[in-house]
Design a protein around this motif. Structure first.
Motif, PDB file in Angstrom:
ATOM      1  N   SER A 553      50.910  66.028  -7.670  1.00 26.72           N
ATOM      2  CA  SER A 553      50.157  66.853  -8.139  1.00 26.72           C
ATOM      3  C   SER A 553      50.859  67.955  -8.253  1.00 26.72           C
ATOM      4  O   SER A 553      52.124  68.521  -7.408  1.00 26.72           O
ATOM      5  CB  SER A 553      49.476  66.930  -6.604  1.00 26.72           C
ATOM      6  OG  SER A 553      48.854  67.830  -6.999  1.00 26.72           O
ATOM      7  N   THR A 557      47.569  69.167  -4.704  1.00 25.29           N
ATOM      8  CA  THR A 557      45.969  67.591  -3.813  1.00 25.29           C
ATOM      9  C   THR A 557      46.829  66.458  -3.879  1.00 25.29           C
ATOM     10  O   THR A 557      47.979  65.858  -4.390  1.00 25.29           O
ATOM     11  CB  THR A 557      45.663  67.707  -5.646  1.00 25.29           C
ATOM     12  OG1 THR A 557      45.116  69.507  -5.660  1.00 25.29           O
ATOM     13  CG2 THR A 557      43.678  67.411  -5.047  1.00 25.29           C
ATOM     14  N   HIS A 559      45.070  62.758  -3.183  1.00 23.23           N
ATOM     15  CA  HIS A 559      44.016  62.721  -3.888  1.00 23.23           C
ATOM     16  C   HIS A 559      44.063  60.935  -3.245  1.00 23.23           C
ATOM     17  O   HIS A 559      44.362  60.124  -4.552  1.00 23.23           O
ATOM     18  CB  HIS A 559      43.379  62.827  -4.718  1.00 23.23           C
ATOM     19  CG  HIS A 559      41.863  61.827  -4.836  1.00 23.23           C
ATOM     20  ND1 HIS A 559      41.603  62.638  -5.884  1.00 23.23           N
ATOM     21  CD2 HIS A 559      40.851  61.826  -3.976  1.00 23.23           C
ATOM     22  CE1 HIS A 559      40.249  62.056  -5.919  1.00 23.23           C
ATOM     23  NE2 HIS A 559      40.054  61.954  -5.016  1.00 23.23           N
ATOM     24  N   ASP A 585      43.309  69.445  -0.181  1.00 18.08           N
ATOM     25  CA  ASP A 585      44.152  70.250  -1.038  1.00 18.08           C
ATOM     26  C   ASP A 585      43.917  71.309  -0.925  1.00 18.08           C
ATOM     27  O   ASP A 585      44.403  72.107   0.737  1.00 18.08           O
ATOM     28  CB  ASP A 585      42.586  70.636  -2.615  1.00 18.08           C
ATOM     29  CG  ASP A 585      41.751  70.735  -2.218  1.00 18.08           C
ATOM     30  OD1 ASP A 585      41.253  71.640  -1.151  1.00 18.08           O
ATOM     31  OD2 ASP A 585      40.741  70.542  -3.172  1.00 18.08           O
ATOM     32  N   ASP A 586      44.648  72.662  -1.689  1.00 17.36           N
ATOM     33  CA  ASP A 586      44.622  74.044  -0.910  1.00 17.36           C
ATOM     34  C   ASP A 586      44.185  74.842  -0.434  1.00 17.36           C
ATOM     35  O   ASP A 586      44.275  75.295   0.665  1.00 17.36           O
ATOM     36  CB  ASP A 586      45.842  75.060  -2.545  1.00 17.36           C
ATOM     37  CG  ASP A 586      47.102  74.641  -2.128  1.00 17.36           C
ATOM     38  OD1 ASP A 586      47.058  73.805  -1.861  1.00 17.36           O
ATOM     39  OD2 ASP A 586      47.578  74.988  -2.468  1.00 17.36           O
TER      40      ASP A 586
END
Ligand SMILES: Nc1ncnc2c1ncn2[C@@H]1O[C@H](COP(=O)(O)OP(=O)(O)OP(=O)(O)O)[C@@H](O)[C@H]1O
Ligand SMILES: [Mg+2]
Length: 853
Positions: A553, A557, A559, A585-586
């Motif tokens: 990523s 992220t 995922h 994520d962030d």
């Protein structure tokens, strides 16, 4: 004490010099041990302890020299060092004391032969430290590998747990605490004074140079030979790889299981498709040092992908690798000078595979780097093919190493001795006819050479002098003779055999020197094969377990879709394992995970960490789709790994692990906190847990998975933007708890601990009683919580974490709330639990319950 015998004086003098070793003292056909060494060895080796010298009553034990290797092996395995003292003169030719010398010291970190495990590297480490910095050098003397780095104290233990050395050498003592922790890694630690033996150190810093010298001077002292078998030192940075601290490595069970300390159930155990010992050693290194460089990770992933698609090629590749031996260690033995004929035959088989490997890889040259310069090894392959016999003994002194036709002089000697043997057979027939003794035979032994043997029974019927027989040896049931004719032939045969043996030995040394010329190229090929072996392993495993190629990523992220735990899924029936997603994520980077005991919280968190490591090793991952950031570090706090050895309590270890994470993690790190705070009282634990989550959220922003049974924490979702609740689902059906193992959004309220206790078949009386108590505790807890001013329990976002005093002030209110205890609390506080009998305890509980009403 009575006076020592001269031999004992010699022994004691020698022992003084080798105090930290068990001294194997050669006496004729035995290695003897005396005094404390004897007591120790007798115990460890389970051999009989006797006494020497009745007057002084000296404990003694011994092992036959021809079977000493096995005994030495066992002592080394147990972490002892063994010094071998040999007789330097022939006792028969010597008047007085035979001269003896220690010819070799064998230590766990410097063994060379087949005593070492082939799939593990056998590292010896030196740590050179002055005021603040530590330089670490390590080597596997069986392959010649030598590496060096510098780090601060904090990383020393991490690095040691990476290297897993068999032996540690220090330049000066370290603190007791560090020494204890080192002992946890290896028992064999010594302090050594280094001398200047390393001369290739162009790019090394002063301190690294000292570390290398420390290491090599020790190796030289122990092996008692020059160091040409050790490669030039390679400098590396610990930051070149994902940082996995000691705790993370242990907790995630990468190469060693927590409980049994073996391979079973580890990430390593999944990747069992390596075909060569070199590949296996490389694999371990890759697992323990995942990459952090995107290009390098992608390069490995690409190769795995190609190998996945090229099924036929991969199959052929695996078959060829099957015949490749441990080139690294074979070459190590060539360098060291203890290579034997069998080793070179193995090298030949390995070399024969190189062209096959190369031609398999050629069509994929732009994706899979090719084996280069293998053509230059062809003359070596030819030489080994034309020279060496396939079957031969381990010793290079026993002849029969070389093929007929390889060397003309050797052939001549062999003819002489072979013809001689025919001649002997003919002589035996002739003598039988001449004497009429059918059982007469011509034999050979080392002491008397060739002889004619006639049994006592037959002796009476013949006149030996008439036949020219000269008596050589008398046995209880036979006589042995020699004749002039036999003497003459004997000298021809033995002469030829002796000459052949000597010539073969010389030819072998020449061959070994010739092989030495190819060492750099051989090492290069070995390294490439090791990597190729790892990658085909990844590919095979990915195919067998339906892994997918992960994507790196760009936006930090994480995922994962339908992710599985790579190890747990393999111990279940197919499709039994429940797949789960994960999205961090962030913006949303903390999962607070609740769920009943046994539902799968820990498994879920570990699987995310393992999948991250797998990608950074360059492996495919057990998901249907996966995108991950490159993590710089992974921190864990999992389970109760008591560290009794290093003298720390369960809760202390828990806090140390937490501290390590909280002080070192960055926004690029992954933190796994499994039920932090559970090792202490509920409110202490709860408060610590909340404070830590707040800190991670406000200060670090690391991706974090946090599981807990403190259901009070789930409210944090409303206060911390980056945190969300997830839970592992289970449902109650007819009073039974059914585990769904599915991770879903939101939180759950109950832990169902009593249900799980029931599953574990705890006595039903206890279960029933616990249910009653639970009700009471829950009611009481509710009351207490109602008293709490919700405002004060809210997260204070303005904490200054750098100022300890202020921190305490802010957290203080949470504790103040409990400063005015209820009657029940007061009563509980005053109870001396240890002083109560079971009956009294029950009474107290009844009273408490009465007070509630
Ligand atoms: N996704 C899954 N699919 C199938 N079985 C699973 C799954 N996750 C966990 N399990 C099974 O459940 C067992 C318990 O899991 P785990 O130890 O993760 O539970 P836990 O929620 O952490 O429990 P505790 O709260 O007691 O620590 C595992 O040993 C495994 O056999
Ligand atoms: Mg758990």
């Amino acid at each position: 004490m009575t006076k020592q015998t001269p031999m004992m004086q010699q022994y004691l003098q020698m022992k003084e010099e080798y105090k930290d070793c068990i001294l194997f003292f050669r006496l004729g056909d035995f290695y003897e041990m005396f005094h404390d060494d004897a007591i120790l060895a007798a115990r460890e080796l389970e051999i009989t302890l006797t006494r020497r010298d009745k007057k002084n009553n000296i404990p003694m034990c011994g092992v036959p020299h021809h079977s000493a290797k096995g005994y030495i092996e066992r002592l080394i395995e147990k972490g002892y060092k063994v010094a071998i003292a040999e007789q330097m003169e022939d006792p028969k030719m010597t008047k007085g004391m035979v001269k003896r010398e220690v010819v070799q010291i064998i230590t766990p970190g410097t063994v060379m032969d087949d005593m070492i495990c082939e799939t593990d590297a056998n590292y010896i480490v030196s740590i050179y430290h002055d005021l603040n910095d530590y330089s670490i050098a390590y080597s596997d003397v069986s392959t010649g590998e030598l590496k060096v780095t510098t780090c601060n104290l904090e990383y020393v233990l991490n690095e040691l747990s990476n290297i897993k050395p068999r032996e540690i050498i220090l330049n000066q003592p370290v603190s007791d605490l560090i020494h204890q922790s080192m002992k946890y890694i290896t028992e064999v630690i010594s302090i050594h004074e280094s001398s200047d033996v390393y001369h290739q150190a162009s790019q090394l810093s002063g301190q690294q140079y000292h570390a290398v010298n420390l290491l090599l001077s020790y190796v030289q002292q122990v092996q008692k030979r020059d160091l040409s078998h050790i490669d030039e030192a390679i400098q590396y940075e610990t930051k070149q790889y994902m940082q996995l601290d000691m705790y993370a490595k242990r907790n995630l069970e990468l190469t060693e299981s927590i409980r049994l300390k073996n391979k079973k159930g580890t990430l390593l155990s999944i990747f069992k498709e390596c075909k060569t010992p070199m590949g296996h050693r490389k694999l371990k290194e890759w697992i323990e040092r995942p990459l952090i460089n995107e290009t390098q990770i992608n390069a490995r992933l690409q190769i795995v992908n190609t190998l996945n698609e090229a099924f036929m090629m991969r199959h052929a590749l695996r078959e060829a690798l099957e015949s490749v031996y441990d080139i690294e260690r074979l070459v190590g033995r060539v360098q060291f000078g203890n290579v034997n004929g069998k080793d070179l035959i193995q090298l030949k088989y390995s070399l024969q595979q190189l062209p096959i490997l190369k031609s398999l890889l050629e069509p994929y040259e732009n994706i899979i780097p090719n084996l280069q310069n293998i053509e230059k090894l062809q003359p070596l392959t030819d030489l080994l093919e034309s020279s060496l016999n396939e079957t031969q003994s381990m010793s290079i002194r026993e002849g029969n190493l070389f093929k007929d036709g390889f060397n003309a002089t050797l052939d001549e000697y062999r003819d002489a001795s072979r013809n001689g043997k025919h001649w002997l057979a003919a002589l035996q027939t002739k003598e039988r006819e001449r004497t009429g003794v059918k059982s007469l035979k011509i034999s050979y032994n080392k002491v008397f050479g060739y002889y004619i043997e006639v049994s006592k029974v037959n002796l009476a019927s013949i006149d030996v002098t008439k036949f020219g027989y000269e008596r050589k040896q008398t046995l209880s049931n036979a006589e042995r003779f020699i004749t002039d004719e036999l003497k003459e032939k004997e000298s021809i045969i033995l002469g030829a055999e002796e000459k052949a043996l000597e010539l073969e030995y010389q030819l072998f040394l020449k061959l070994r020197d010739e092989v030495s010329k190819y060492i750099p190229n051989l090492k290069h090929q070995a390294k490439q094969i090791a990597e190729l072996d790892c990658l085909q392993n990844f590919s095979e495993v990915a195919t067998n377990h339906q892994y997918v190629m992960p994507k790196i990523s760009k936006s930090r992220t994480l995922h994962l879709k339908d992710a599985r735990h790579p190890v747990v899924e393999t111990v279940m029936d197919k499709d039994q394992y429940v797949e789960n997603d994960c999205l961090l994520d962030d913006m949303n980077f903390i999962y607070l995970i609740t769920g009943p005991n046994m539902s799968g919280k820990s498994t879920y968190m570990r699987q995310v960490a393992l999948i991250s490591i797998m990608m950074q090793m360059g492996s495919f991952v057990p998901c249907s789709e996966a995108e991950l950031p490159i993590f710089d570090q992974i921190f864990t706090r999992i389970g109760a790994a008591d560290d009794l050895v290093s003298g720390q309590s369960t809760f202390m270890v828990e806090m140390l692990e937490a501290k390590n994470a909280l002080t070192n993690a960055t926004e690029n790190s992954l933190i796994i906190f499994d039920e932090i705070g559970r090792g202490t009282s509920t409110y202490d634990g709860l408060s610590l847990a909340q404070a830590m989550i707040e800190y991670v959220h406000n200060e670090i922003n690391a991706k974090t998975l946090f599981s807990t049974h403190y259901h009070e924490l789930v409210d944090l979702e409303n206060q911390l933007m980056g945190l969300s609740n997830v839970h592992v689902a289970a449902k109650e059906h007819d009073g039974q708890l059914i585990f769904l193992h599915k991770v879903l959004p939101g939180a759950v309220e109950h832990s169902y601990g009593i249900h799980v206790a029931n599953l574990a078949a705890l006595p039903s009386g206890i279960i029933d009683r616990a249910k009653v108590l639970l009700k009471q505790f829950e009611n009481h807890h509710q009351e207490t919580m109602n008293q709490i001013d919700s405002e004060t329990n809210h997260v204070n976002k303005n904490i200054n974490y750098t100022d300890n005093n202020k921190q305490q002030q802010v957290i203080q209110p949470a504790f103040d709330l409990f400063n005015e205890p209820s009657i029940i609390e007061q009563t509980l506080k005053e109870i001396d639990v240890d002083g109560l009998t079971a009956r009294e305890a029950l009474n107290v509980l009844y009273n408490l319950k009465a007070k509630l009403k």
